[in-house]
Write a protein that holds these residues in place. Structure first.
Motif, PDB file in Angstrom:
ATOM      1  N   THR A 672       0.837  -1.202   0.000  1.00  0.00           N
ATOM      2  CA  THR A 672       0.000   0.000   0.000  1.00  0.00           C
ATOM      3  C   THR A 672       0.872   1.252   0.000  1.00  0.00           C
ATOM      4  OG1 THR A 672      -1.624  -1.254   1.272  1.00  0.00           O
ATOM      5  CG2 THR A 672      -1.934   1.117   1.179  1.00  0.00           C
ATOM      6  N   SER A 673       0.528   2.215  -0.847  1.00  0.00           N
ATOM      7  CA  SER A 673       1.356   3.425  -0.998  1.00  0.00           C
ATOM      8  C   SER A 673       1.207   4.359   0.196  1.00  0.00           C
ATOM      9  CB  SER A 673       0.922   4.188  -2.253  1.00  0.00           C
ATOM     10  OG  SER A 673      -0.390   4.723  -2.054  1.00  0.00           O
ATOM     11  N   PHE A 674       2.173   5.279   0.340  1.00  0.00           N
ATOM     12  CA  PHE A 674       2.081   6.278   1.408  1.00  0.00           C
ATOM     13  C   PHE A 674       0.808   7.101   1.257  1.00  0.00           C
ATOM     14  CE2 PHE A 674       2.636  10.814   2.395  1.00  0.00           C
ATOM     15  CZ  PHE A 674       2.543  10.699   3.776  1.00  0.00           C
ATOM     16  N   GLU A 675       0.446   7.428   0.038  1.00  0.00           N
ATOM     17  CA  GLU A 675      -0.749   8.249  -0.219  1.00  0.00           C
ATOM     18  C   GLU A 675      -1.987   7.589   0.403  1.00  0.00           C
ATOM     19  OE1 GLU A 675      -3.628  10.817  -1.405  1.00  0.00           O
ATOM     20  OE2 GLU A 675      -1.471  11.203  -1.276  1.00  0.00           O
ATOM     21  N   ALA A 676      -2.123   6.276   0.220  1.00  0.00           N
ATOM     22  CA  ALA A 676      -3.281   5.552   0.764  1.00  0.00           C
ATOM     23  C   ALA A 676      -3.211   5.481   2.291  1.00  0.00           C
ATOM     24  CB  ALA A 676      -3.343   4.155   0.177  1.00  0.00           C
ATOM     25  N   LEU A 677      -1.992   5.244   2.828  1.00  0.00           N
ATOM     26  CA  LEU A 677      -1.817   5.191   4.283  1.00  0.00           C
ATOM     27  C   LEU A 677      -2.195   6.533   4.905  1.00  0.00           C
ATOM     28  CD1 LEU A 677       1.690   3.415   4.391  1.00  0.00           C
ATOM     29  CD2 LEU A 677      -0.505   2.342   4.870  1.00  0.00           C
ATOM     30  N   ASP A 678      -1.782   7.604   4.254  1.00  0.00           N
ATOM     31  CA  ASP A 678      -2.045   8.948   4.757  1.00  0.00           C
ATOM     32  C   ASP A 678      -3.527   9.300   4.647  1.00  0.00           C
ATOM     33  OD1 ASP A 678      -0.824  11.369   5.856  1.00  0.00           O
ATOM     34  OD2 ASP A 678      -1.512  12.321   4.005  1.00  0.00           O
ATOM     35  N   LEU A 679      -4.147   8.879   3.567  1.00  0.00           N
ATOM     36  CA  LEU A 679      -5.581   9.143   3.350  1.00  0.00           C
ATOM     37  C   LEU A 679      -6.404   8.511   4.476  1.00  0.00           C
ATOM     38  CD1 LEU A 679      -8.095   9.979   1.731  1.00  0.00           C
ATOM     39  CD2 LEU A 679      -7.740   8.019   0.249  1.00  0.00           C
ATOM     40  N   ALA A 680      -6.039   7.301   4.887  1.00  0.00           N
ATOM     41  CA  ALA A 680      -6.775   6.616   5.952  1.00  0.00           C
ATOM     42  C   ALA A 680      -6.609   7.329   7.294  1.00  0.00           C
ATOM     43  CB  ALA A 680      -6.310   5.169   6.061  1.00  0.00           C
ATOM     44  N   GLU A 681      -5.429   7.950   7.521  1.00  0.00           N
ATOM     45  CA  GLU A 681      -5.162   8.659   8.776  1.00  0.00           C
ATOM     46  C   GLU A 681      -5.776  10.058   8.797  1.00  0.00           C
ATOM     47  OE1 GLU A 681      -3.905   7.994  11.637  1.00  0.00           O
ATOM     48  OE2 GLU A 681      -2.761   6.164  11.424  1.00  0.00           O
ATOM     49  N   ASP A 682      -5.914  10.677   7.609  1.00  0.00           N
ATOM     50  CA  ASP A 682      -6.456  12.035   7.521  1.00  0.00           C
ATOM     51  C   ASP A 682      -7.981  11.948   7.569  1.00  0.00           C
ATOM     52  OD1 ASP A 682      -7.488  14.493   6.616  1.00  0.00           O
ATOM     53  OD2 ASP A 682      -5.651  14.932   5.512  1.00  0.00           O
ATOM     54  N   ARG A 683      -8.551  12.241   8.735  1.00  0.00           N
ATOM     55  CA  ARG A 683      -9.974  11.985   8.939  1.00  0.00           C
ATOM     56  C   ARG A 683     -10.861  12.751   7.953  1.00  0.00           C
ATOM     57  NH1 ARG A 683     -13.131   9.354  12.846  1.00  0.00           N
ATOM     58  NH2 ARG A 683     -15.012   8.986  11.660  1.00  0.00           N
ATOM     59  N   LYS A 684     -10.453  13.966   7.626  1.00  0.00           N
ATOM     60  CA  LYS A 684     -11.273  14.776   6.720  1.00  0.00           C
ATOM     61  C   LYS A 684     -11.344  14.137   5.335  1.00  0.00           C
ATOM     62  CE  LYS A 684     -11.856  19.626   5.339  1.00  0.00           C
ATOM     63  NZ  LYS A 684     -11.890  19.473   3.886  1.00  0.00           N
ATOM     64  N   ARG A 685     -10.171  13.792   4.788  1.00  0.00           N
ATOM     65  CA  ARG A 685     -10.133  13.187   3.447  1.00  0.00           C
ATOM     66  C   ARG A 685     -10.795  11.810   3.451  1.00  0.00           C
ATOM     67  NH1 ARG A 685      -4.238  12.765   2.368  1.00  0.00           N
ATOM     68  NH2 ARG A 685      -4.790  11.906   0.336  1.00  0.00           N
ATOM     69  N   PHE A 686     -10.589  11.047   4.549  1.00  0.00           N
ATOM     70  CA  PHE A 686     -11.170   9.713   4.626  1.00  0.00           C
ATOM     71  C   PHE A 686     -12.701   9.804   4.673  1.00  0.00           C
ATOM     72  CE2 PHE A 686     -12.364   5.923   7.283  1.00  0.00           C
ATOM     73  CZ  PHE A 686     -12.149   4.981   6.293  1.00  0.00           C
ATOM     74  N   SER A 687     -13.226  10.787   5.418  1.00  0.00           N
ATOM     75  CA  SER A 687     -14.680  10.953   5.503  1.00  0.00           C
ATOM     76  C   SER A 687     -15.267  11.338   4.149  1.00  0.00           C
ATOM     77  CB  SER A 687     -15.024  12.006   6.551  1.00  0.00           C
ATOM     78  OG  SER A 687     -14.541  11.603   7.813  1.00  0.00           O
ATOM     79  N   GLU A 688     -14.529  12.176   3.417  1.00  0.00           N
ATOM     80  CA  GLU A 688     -14.994  12.551   2.060  1.00  0.00           C
ATOM     81  C   GLU A 688     -15.059  11.313   1.167  1.00  0.00           C
ATOM     82  OE1 GLU A 688     -12.118  15.522   1.060  1.00  0.00           O
ATOM     83  OE2 GLU A 688     -13.098  17.076   2.279  1.00  0.00           O
ATOM     84  N   LEU A 689     -14.076  10.410   1.349  1.00  0.00           N
ATOM     85  CA  LEU A 689     -14.072   9.157   0.583  1.00  0.00           C
ATOM     86  C   LEU A 689     -15.300   8.312   0.946  1.00  0.00           C
ATOM     87  CD1 LEU A 689     -12.472   7.097  -1.271  1.00  0.00           C
ATOM     88  CD2 LEU A 689     -11.510   6.194   0.847  1.00  0.00           C
ATOM     89  N   LEU A 690     -15.615   8.243   2.261  1.00  0.00           N
ATOM     90  CA  LEU A 690     -16.778   7.470   2.698  1.00  0.00           C
ATOM     91  C   LEU A 690     -18.081   8.049   2.137  1.00  0.00           C
ATOM     92  CD1 LEU A 690     -15.884   6.716   6.447  1.00  0.00           C
ATOM     93  CD2 LEU A 690     -15.682   5.181   4.495  1.00  0.00           C
ATOM     94  N   VAL A 691     -18.159   9.386   2.042  1.00  0.00           N
ATOM     95  CA  VAL A 691     -19.347  10.029   1.446  1.00  0.00           C
ATOM     96  C   VAL A 691     -19.486   9.584  -0.013  1.00  0.00           C
ATOM     97  CG1 VAL A 691     -20.339  12.245   0.720  1.00  0.00           C
ATOM     98  CG2 VAL A 691     -19.337  12.015   3.005  1.00  0.00           C
ATOM     99  N   ASP A 692     -18.356   9.619  -0.746  1.00  0.00           N
ATOM    100  CA  ASP A 692     -18.369   9.194  -2.154  1.00  0.00           C
ATOM    101  C   ASP A 692     -18.811   7.737  -2.300  1.00  0.00           C
ATOM    102  OD1 ASP A 692     -17.459  11.664  -2.851  1.00  0.00           O
ATOM    103  OD2 ASP A 692     -15.355  11.064  -3.094  1.00  0.00           O
ATOM    104  N   LEU A 693     -18.420   6.905  -1.311  1.00  0.00           N
ATOM    105  CA  LEU A 693     -18.750   5.470  -1.375  1.00  0.00           C
ATOM    106  C   LEU A 693     -20.139   5.167  -0.799  1.00  0.00           C
ATOM    107  CD1 LEU A 693     -15.317   4.002  -0.131  1.00  0.00           C
ATOM    108  CD2 LEU A 693     -16.157   4.005  -2.485  1.00  0.00           C
TER     109      LEU A 693
END
Length: 949
Positions: A672-693
């Motif tokens: 898994t890339s750093f970008e993906a690891l960081d996305l999971a830790e960054d609550r704001k970006r991760f929540s936006e991903l959950l909204v999209d999904l």
């Protein structure tokens, strides 16, 4: 063949769940013993209840029983395996010894015609019964502190009246100093005497006249049936008597011991070992030495088994004590066995060190609010680190850099204590951070004689500190461009990190790094070879240091003993010291990652600094770098080895935190890339991903100030779960129920973790918590296990009893969990392992968090389903396989329950209620056939008792 040809099948007793005082050093010892016995063609059966360890991996012993450590379990195993000839109880710490004695008392070994090897019961009884031990020592002429036995409260009071204070109270038959204390005055005596009598299983204590200020030493010995004895390692405690050896800073070889006193100590240790019984195996002896010219020696205790210090001594010397001890238990003589490092000399060979090691314990007092943080006779640390260097100063710096407590080494990081009264208090009442406070005291100008008077630490060590401070002060007068080769080399040889030197010079770490490379001051790697390079070593076990260049007719260079091969290589980053929230589970994952990469033809390189673990065994990886999991060290190893990439997702938060730097410096992250690891830790970006999904999650907000937190609380409604970013084990997490609690908690968090972004979630009161672990190859997802927690949402997952498979989730909820897991794993472009945690309320599954890495539960699921999931995940990370290449075949009848184990007995006054911050130190596994099992019923009935909001 072994001398005793009658032994063909052996039972090994493990140490059970990890607790303070008995940690993964016994997993390391047991794993070595199993391998050692199997080399001899012996069938090995293991009983151990800990699912997180390598020791209980099905690839090690022939028969593994993940059962409670009871005589009932022993009888069941002996009935299934009537061919078992002998039992080896010395590899599982005090737990295994106590179980062995109980089985002996009940006549179990006799009933099944089982021979006891590696130790004898008389030796255990003599060493554990403090009065018997004292009498024997006096009989053989070994010095003892004035002491008397007490098996009643009244007797204890009489002894105190006779001796006066300070006194030492030590309960019989306990581990890790449990129940032991120093009593300075009669006001606290009654309570501490009661505690000691209660702690002893036979309600007996020995009361000693305290030897405060005496120096403390440990010797690790091995002995064979022919009465050959070798001293493997001499360890000096930098802390004087009065602090448990498990909580002491220790140094090998001994630094302040005169040769004459060492020879006397050697003779006494051998005499003691021979006097307690006729057994073959390992032994640990502890001594106190008077700090005057006479250097009187007093024996403190002897342990006729592999001890906590045996793992440290093995890693310090490169001599695998447990491996050799297992062979000695079979009847081999030391001169018949090979030295495992050189492969040419015999094991009847005392290691010689041409380097220094420093061990520093790792504490977790932040997990035990209200605990007494001073150090004493009762062990309180949860792990340890070891630094290896060419000098005490270099090793001390490397050990402090390994601790992962946001320090860059001793001094030169702006984080030292500057309050005079606090410094004096921390020196007077030994504090967990005393290793740093000594430096702060000298920096403040407190004379060495005063520091020595308060701490009783030998003046030699204090002068080493003073030299470091003198060098720091000297460098601080320079600018970067003025700093010369000699001064920079001296700083590096004394262990100062580039980051510390940058602090002294007022510049960036990268600028110091660039300057030293330009000056040709490069890290070189040396072998740990047991024999100070007298013979060639065959095992690639390295530490780093800095050397002056050698000028030859051809070139000018420093001697580097680590030869780089042309094979394709992969680095596995270890998890550093054990602590609550990041324990032995990640060592299990790292070892399996290494083994999987080896299977794929890679040269494997392990970087880790934890002396207790299997990952730092000299023959686990193709190359071991025993170094801090600290950026500068890792980057220098990567530059030297030029691997294809680095695996970070197996070493817990320690390895994960380095992903950003690796990515920034162009080092490939495997899986898994750093970008993906960081996305999971960054609550704001991760929540936006959950909204999209279109996946639900609790309402939340992020805050960087107390005002922001207060405004978010208005929007969210209480109760609110507050948690910092980028932490493991729920560090700093709390459920707050009003604004006053919120403000107090967030202000406290920012004081401890400046600049951290805080996450505020609406807490779903009364929700059920569940979690899933899965493997993803970027295209397909395979869920390896879904667990339901018995405790409600709000108790940290590491502190929850978790059942596999779930016991109370309907098909509709299970389908949501499966769908969400697959969607998130693919959306994060996961390659390898991922863990997702859920809260379930009113049949809706909410996402709490996702971690695209190995989780704490992966070993538990692997053991429960009997599948090598980390092996599969590593091969997917390396791009060697896809999910469809594996034939998954999980096997589990009934349910497996992961049961947390706590060490609250070490902290009698702390709040034992559970909440979002993890407090357990280990775990055991319980298999039940159905939910009607009494043990499940009891767990379920207590599920809400401990929730601490």
């Amino acid at each position: 063949m072994p001398k005793n040809k009658n032994i063909k099948s052996i039972l090994i007793i493990g140490s059970g769940p990890i607790i303070i005082g008995q940690a993964c050093e016994f997993d390391y010892a047991g794993s070595q013993a199993i391998r050692s016995l199997k080399e001899e063609g012996i069938e090995v059966t293991l009983i151990n209840s800990n699912p997180a360890t390598i020791m209980t991996d099905p690839s090690l012993a022939d028969n593994v029983y993940l059962k409670p450590l009871t005589t009932k379990s022993i009888i069941e195993i002996l009935k299934i395996h009537p061919n078992i000839d002998a039992v080896l109880p010395t590899m599982g710490g005090q737990t295994a010894l106590n179980l062995c004695i109980e089985a002996d008392d009940k006549g179990i070994w006799k009933d099944f015609n089982i021979e006891l090897i590696g130790v004898d019961i008389d030796a255990i009884n003599v060493t554990e019964d403090r009065e018997q031990f004292r009498k024997l020592m006096i009989e053989i002429g070994i010095g003892q502190a004035p002491s008397t036995i007490a098996n009643s409260f009244l007797k204890g009071k009489e002894i105190a009246q006779e001796y006066g204070f300070p006194l030492v109270i030590r309960p019989s038959f306990t581990l890790g100093g449990f129940g032991a204390s120093i009593v300075y005055d009669k006001e606290s005596f009654d309570d501490l005497l009661s505690r000691g009598l209660e702690a002893s299983p036979i309600h007996e204590v020995i009361i000693d006249k305290a030897l405060l200020g005496w120096k403390e030493f440990e010797l690790e010995l091995l002995r064979d049936k022919n009465d050959n004895v070798v001293i493997i390692c001499t360890i000096e405690n930098m802390d004087p008597m009065g602090i448990h050896t498990g909580d002491s800073i220790t140094v090998a070889p001994a630094m302040t011991l005169s040769d004459a006193t060492y020879q006397r100590m050697r003779d006494m240790a051998i005499h003691m070992m021979r006097s307690i019984g006729d057994f073959a195996g390992g032994c640990n002896v502890q001594f106190a030495v008077s700090p005057d010219e006479k250097e009187d020696i007093i024996a403190i205790e002897i342990n006729p088994r592999v001890s906590r210090s045996s793992a440290l001594a093995s890693k310090a010397t490169g001599y695998p004590i447990a491996k050799v001890a297992a062979k000695l238990a079979l009847g081999y003589h030391l001169d018949e066995l090979k030295n495992q490092i050189t492969k040419t000399t015999s094991a009847l060979f005392e290691p010689t060190l041409d380097y220094v090691i420093v061990k520093i314990p790792r504490w977790n007092f932040d997990k035990f609010e209200g605990s007494d943080r001073t150090l004493g006779l009762q062990m309180k640390s949860v792990g340890e680190v070891m630094g290896i260097g060419r000098s005490f100063q270099e090793a001390l710096h490397k050990a402090t850099q390994s601790l992962e407590i946001r320090r860059n080494g001793l001094g030169a990081d702006g984080k030292g204590e500057k309050n005079y009264d606090k410094i004096i208090q921390k020196l007077t009442y030994a504090s967990w951070d005393r290793v740093f406070v000594i430096y702060d005291a000298i920096q403040m100008g407190i004379p060495l004689s005063r520091v020595h008077e308060i701490t009783k630490i030998d003046m030699w060590f204090l002068k080493q500190y003073e030299e470091l401070l003198t060098l720091e002060n000297k460098i601080s007068t320079y600018k970067l461009e003025e700093l010369n080769y000699e001064l920079l080399l001296e700083a590096k040889q004394k262990g100062f990190a580039d980051r510390q030197i940058a602090h002294m010079l007022g510049c960036w770490e990268s600028e110091v790094h660039t300057k030293r490379i330009k000056l040709g001051i490069n890290r070189v790697f040396k072998l740990v070879d047991t024999c100070a390079a007298e013979f060639d070593a065959q095992t690639p076990y390295y530490y780093s240091t800095f050397e002056n260049k050698m000028i030859t007719s051809e070139a000018s260079c420093a001697d580097n003993e680590s030869v780089v091969s042309i094979k394709r290589k992969v680095v596995v980053l270890g998890s550093g010291p054990n602590r609550i929230g990041q324990g032995i589970e990640f060592d299990y994952c790292c070892v399996h990652g290494v083994l999987a990469a080896k299977e794929m033809g890679y040269e494997t390189i392990m970087i880790n600094c934890n002396p207790e673990t299997v990952s730092t065994d000299f023959d686990t990886a193709d190359k071991l770098y025993f170094e801090p999991v600290f950026w500068e060290h890792i980057y220098d190893i990567i530059k030297h080895e030029k691997p294809e990439g680095v695996i970070v997702q197996l070493g817990g938060q320690t390895a994960l935190k380095l992903a950003e730097k690796l990515d920034k410096w162009g080092v490939k992250i495997i899986g898994t890339s750093f970008e993906a690891l960081d996305l999971a830790e960054d609550r704001k970006r991760f929540s936006e991903l959950l909204v999209d999904l279109n996946i639900p999650f609790p309402k939340y907000g992020t805050a960087t100030t107390a005002d922001e937190a207060s405004a978010i609380a208005d929007d969210l409604d209480f109760p609110i779960l507050v948690r910092p970013s980028y932490v493991l084990g729920g560090q700093g997490m709390k459920i707050v129920i009003n604004k006053e609690e919120l403000e107090k908690h967030v202000v406290g968090l920012w004081r401890k973790m400046p600049n951290n972004v805080l996450l505020l979630d609406h807490y779903l009161d009364g929700a059920i918590e569940a979690e899933a672990d899965a493997i993803c190859d970027g295209e397909d997802v395979y869920i390896i296990g879904i667990m339901e927690h018995i405790e409600p949402c709000g108790v940290h997952s590491g502190d929850s009893n978790a059942t596999l498979p779930p016991f109370n989730l309907g098909e509709f909820v299970m389908q949501q969990i499966k769908d969400h897991t697959k969607k998130i794993a693919l959306a994060l472009k996961t390659v390898g392992l991922i863990n997702i945690q859920f809260a379930i309320k009113d049949d809706i599954v909410y996402i709490i968090e996702a971690n695209p890495r190995a989780s704490r539960t992966v070993p538990f699921i692997s053991k429960a389903y009997q599948e090598p999931y980390v092996n599969y995940a590593t091969k997917i990370m390396l791009g060697e396989n896809k999910i469809k290449d594996f034939n998954f075949n999980p096997r589990l009848e009934g349910f497996a329950i992961k049961q947390p184990v706590f060490s609250f007995n070490k902290f009698p006054n702390v709040d034992k209620k559970l909440g979002p911050e993890m407090k357990s130190t280990g775990e055991s596994i319980l298999f039940i056939d159905s939910l009607k099992d009494d043990q499940f019923y009891e767990l379920y009935s207590r599920r809400k008792m401990y929730l601490n909001k």
